[in-house]
Design a protein around this motif. Structure first.
Motif, PDB file in Angstrom:
ATOM      1  N   GLN A 203       0.857  -1.191   0.000  1.00 27.25           N
ATOM      2  CA  GLN A 203       0.000   0.000   0.000  1.00 27.25           C
ATOM      3  C   GLN A 203       0.888   1.235   0.000  1.00 27.25           C
ATOM      4  N   SER A 204       0.645   2.170  -0.896  1.00 24.04           N
ATOM      5  CA  SER A 204       1.411   3.421  -1.019  1.00 24.04           C
ATOM      6  C   SER A 204       2.920   3.189  -1.007  1.00 24.04           C
ATOM      7  N   GLY A 205       3.370   2.173  -1.685  1.00 18.65           N
ATOM      8  CA  GLY A 205       4.802   1.931  -1.801  1.00 18.65           C
ATOM      9  C   GLY A 205       5.414   1.229  -0.602  1.00 18.65           C
ATOM     10  N   ASN A 206       4.598   0.874   0.388  1.00 16.20           N
ATOM     11  CA  ASN A 206       5.104   0.154   1.558  1.00 16.20           C
ATOM     12  C   ASN A 206       4.591  -1.280   1.556  1.00 16.20           C
ATOM     13  N   ILE A 207       5.461  -2.210   1.936  1.00 18.75           N
ATOM     14  CA  ILE A 207       5.003  -3.580   2.131  1.00 18.75           C
ATOM     15  C   ILE A 207       4.469  -3.670   3.556  1.00 18.75           C
ATOM     16  N   LEU A 208       3.200  -4.053   3.677  1.00 13.82           N
ATOM     17  CA  LEU A 208       2.590  -4.103   5.010  1.00 13.82           C
ATOM     18  C   LEU A 208       2.908  -5.423   5.703  1.00 13.82           C
ATOM     19  N   GLN A 209       2.837  -6.512   4.970  1.00 15.57           N
ATOM     20  CA  GLN A 209       3.058  -7.814   5.565  1.00 15.57           C
ATOM     21  C   GLN A 209       3.407  -8.808   4.459  1.00 15.57           C
ATOM     22  N   VAL A 210       4.263  -9.756   4.777  1.00 12.99           N
ATOM     23  CA  VAL A 210       4.578 -10.830   3.836  1.00 12.99           C
ATOM     24  C   VAL A 210       4.408 -12.146   4.587  1.00 12.99           C
ATOM     25  N   ASP A 211       3.508 -12.980   4.132  1.00 14.50           N
ATOM     26  CA  ASP A 211       3.281 -14.250   4.827  1.00 14.50           C
ATOM     27  C   ASP A 211       2.385 -15.137   3.978  1.00 14.50           C
ATOM     28  N   THR A 212       2.091 -16.343   4.488  1.00 17.60           N
ATOM     29  CA  THR A 212       1.116 -17.185   3.799  1.00 17.60           C
ATOM     30  C   THR A 212      -0.258 -16.570   4.048  1.00 17.60           C
ATOM     31  N   PRO A 213      -1.202 -16.783   3.165  1.00 17.77           N
ATOM     32  CA  PRO A 213      -2.531 -16.209   3.369  1.00 17.77           C
ATOM     33  C   PRO A 213      -3.122 -16.643   4.709  1.00 17.77           C
ATOM     34  N   GLN A 214      -2.879 -17.922   5.094  1.00 17.18           N
ATOM     35  CA  GLN A 214      -3.427 -18.432   6.339  1.00 17.18           C
ATOM     36  C   GLN A 214      -2.851 -17.690   7.539  1.00 17.18           C
ATOM     37  N   ASN A 215      -1.533 -17.499   7.536  1.00 18.79           N
ATOM     38  CA  ASN A 215      -0.893 -16.796   8.645  1.00 18.79           C
ATOM     39  C   ASN A 215      -1.373 -15.364   8.742  1.00 18.79           C
TER      40      ASN A 215
END
Lengths: 300, 370
Positions: A203-215
């Motif tokens: 969002q707006s050039g920032n990565i908010l979270q990286v994970d599996t969809p479940q996590n």
């Protein structure tokens, strides 16, 4: 397989990517999910060696996308967001053109594209410009795959495609995992997140979270409820003003809400208040959050 | 090399599929060649002449006869009033007035000299110049005749006015002169516009995105793009040459192979400019206007319609970077004069250098990534 480290990119005053970094492992189906203007396309174009990052670095299969661009171009398949094949050439001619340019033939890699291409093959004499959206998508994917790339970079492949074709398209991507091809795909549709092995929310050039969809779903804070009433508009207004409501968002015919105090007594107080305010046919049910709920929570 | 061939194949396929393109390639040059030579004629016919003869002597009548017997002049009226003659010029009924003063004959006989007056309608300066030139020539001719008469044959052995012999174009046929130039103009327009629009079109449609992530090298792409248009240029040239020979009887004195050789080198330069314009433009409109701007200026100062020798020096300077100037000069020399390879070598060299520069610029300006 794909490593992105601290990448920033600005267009004049607009900063499209701010210190973005994550990793995608070999054979993974990785989703880059975010709304329009979040910076998805910029990141995809940097990976595809089409634009240079202002700072930071990225590599695919250990090769730097800036220094080793020639290797990258030979070994990735890229599908731009906009249909970019020759509309005045037939389907077969397009496929042949890209095959020969990568020094291969349709025959040599037919087995790889067969599950996709065979669906549209009956129309191979038809000009690419005369194809339906779904067929164009399949052709573009076939062209991106024809040289057996190590990684596929797909920029919003399902935007503007009907629901059936979208589902089909994701099935095809899953199928490709058999060939150990790493796929990074961007999409604005949150519901497609669940189809990926892992996702990055941007969002707006920032990565908010990286994970599996479940996590990501599991990391949702609080308990989520869906609520509806006859006058959904008034219900929304009342809930948003209420002191015991943490968050309230419209979601189809329901509102998704989180209580600040989740106890059943406190919930009852809220419901009583709503009835007193003239809300009729109130339905409340606890639900499991989806990616969009998580996304909204991360934005707060 | 293989990649160049792939792109050429793709381009030719696309061009052949584009019906409008085929029309542009074949119909446009044909029409240009059928219409332009007739429009670009500088021969004066039917000069509307008005006579004011105050002298009314045998000599003045001889002079008037001299004009009226020329195929170029058509005497539309005569009067004894200067004002009436002027009125005819103002109302466009006359292009040229010859005014013979009273006592011309007597002055000629006694003083040995007399004056006549020309009044020329100079709305179109070029036409006025031609009328003036023709009329002066007639007077000169007349002079040499009366000199013999007036001196009683005393000076008959005097050096006569020189006779003219027009080399390479004995009939002074304007079409012979114009058509080679028009051929070059046609080839330039087709070549420059088609290439200028071509690459930028891929940008507009977005296909360049897909091309840019392929291993195709920049120079391969540029050369692959220019070869099909070089071929089109040669097809147009062939068509034009055939029309020129069959319809207009234009002589082709030089070697036909040399003409094609010149055309290829020339096209290399023109296509380079076109591709450069295409590489720096973002939309087809931009490319179109830039191409149009250069083609207009280059054609007008090239010497196609007006001799470039009579232009101001700074404009002549611009011609040293005008490929069309060299192109027209070379083709005229080869077609009309039968010039050999060595005769046109300086121009050919200039165009070749031009081409290398333009192509390199095009390759440099085309960016696969930003």
């Amino acid at each position: 397989m794909i490593t992105i480290t601290n990448i920033s990119k600005s267009y004049g005053k607009v900063q499209a990517l701010k210190n973005v970094g994550f990793e995608v492992s070999r054979g993974e189906l990785f989703g880059l999910i975010g709304p329009d203007g979040a910076g998805k396309t910029s990141l995809m174009r940097i990976l595809a060696t089409l634009i240079l990052p202002d700072s930071g670095s990225a590599s695919i299969a250990g090769r730097d996308v800036v220094k080793d661009y020639r290797y990258i171009r030979n070994n990735i398949g890229y599908m731009p967001g906009r249909f970019s094949l020759y509309q005045d050439l037939s389907m077969e001619e397009n496929l042949q053109f890209f095959a020969t340019i990568f020094g291969t033939t349709i025959k040599e890699n037919y087995e790889l594209i067969k599950p996709i291409y065979s669906q549209i093959e009956p129309f191979k004499k038809r000009k690419a410009g005369a194809l339906s959206g779904g067929m164009k998508q399949k052709l573009a994917l076939s062209c991106a795959l024809i040289h057996r790339p190590e990684a596929l970079i797909l920029d919003e492949p399902t935007t503007g495609v009907d629901a059936v074709s979208r589902t089909e398209f994701w099935e095809m991507l899953k199928e490709l995992k058999r060939y150990d091809i790493t796929i990074i795909v961007s999409t604005p549709y949150m519901d497609e997140a669940g189809l990926c092995d892992r996702v990055a929310l941007i969002q707006s050039g920032n990565i908010l979270q990286v994970d599996t969809p479940q996590n990501i779903v599991n990391s949702y804070k609080g308990k989520l409820y869906a609520i509806k009433a006859q006058d959904i508009y008034q219900l929304n207004n009342l809930l948003r003003q209420h002191t015991n409501i943490e968050s309230c968002f419209t979601f189809g015919e329901f509102l998704h809400i989180v209580f600040k105090n989740d106890s059943s007594e406190q919930q009852a107080i809220v419901l009583d208040y709503l009835e007193n305010q003239g809300m009729k046919n109130i339905v409340v049910q606890p639900i499991n959050p989806n990616i969009e709920d998580c996304f909204i929570q991360l934005l707060q | 090399m293989r990649n160049i061939f792939i792109i050429v194949k793709k381009e030719i396929r696309q061009i052949l599929r584009d019906k409008l393109m085929m029309l542009i390639i074949f119909v446009m040059p044909t029409l240009q060649l059928l219409i332009l030579p007739l429009a670009a004629t500088f021969e004066m016919k039917e000069i509307k002449m008005y006579v004011v003869d105050f002298d009314n002597s045998p000599t003045s009548r001889d002079l008037i006869n001299k004009f009226s017997s020329s195929p170029f002049y058509n005497i539309v009226g005569s009067a004894y009033s200067h004002r009436q003659a002027e009125a005819n010029i103002i109302s466009n009924k006359a292009d040229f007035v010859l005014e013979i003063p009273a006592n011309m004959e007597r002055e000629l006989q006694t003083l040995g000299a007399a004056k006549v007056q020309f009044v020329v309608n100079a709305i179109n300066g070029m036409v006025a110049g031609l009328i003036n030139g023709y009329s002066t020539a007639i007077i000169a001719d007349f002079n040499s005749e009366i000199r013999t008469e007036l001196t009683g044959g005393k000076y008959t052995n005097q050096l006569r006015a020189p006779t003219y012999s027009y080399w390479f174009n004995p009939q002074l046929d304007y079409k012979t002169y114009m058509i080679p130039g028009i051929l070059i103009m046609m080839v330039s327009i087709i070549g420059l516009f088609l290439t200028a629009m071509n690459m930028v079109r891929e940008k507009e449609i977005g296909t360049i995105e897909q091309i840019n992530v392929t291993p195709i090298r920049k120079y391969e792409f540029i050369i692959g793009k220019s070869l099909p248009f070089c071929l089109i240029g040669l097809v147009v040239l062939t068509l034009g040459l055939l029309l020129a020979m069959l319809i207009y009887d234009v002589p082709v004195l030089g070697s036909i192979w040399l003409i094609y050789g010149v055309a290829m080198v020339y096209l290399f330069a023109v296509l380079g400019i076109g591709l450069f314009i295409s590489a720096i433009s973002d939309t087809q409109q931009q490319a179109m206007f830039v191409a149009w701007f250069f083609v207009m200026i280059f054609i007008l100062i090239s010497g196609l319609f007006t001799p470039s020798e009579s232009m101001p020096d700074w404009l002549k300077g611009i011609n040293t970077v005008n490929p069309i100037y060299y192109g027209i000069k070379m083709i005229r020399m080869v077609m009309l004069k039968g010039a050999s390879f060595y005769d046109i070598l300086p121009e050919l060299k200039a165009v070749a250098i031009y081409g290398v520069c333009a192509m390199s610029l095009a390759v440099r300006a085309y960016r696969k990534r930003v």
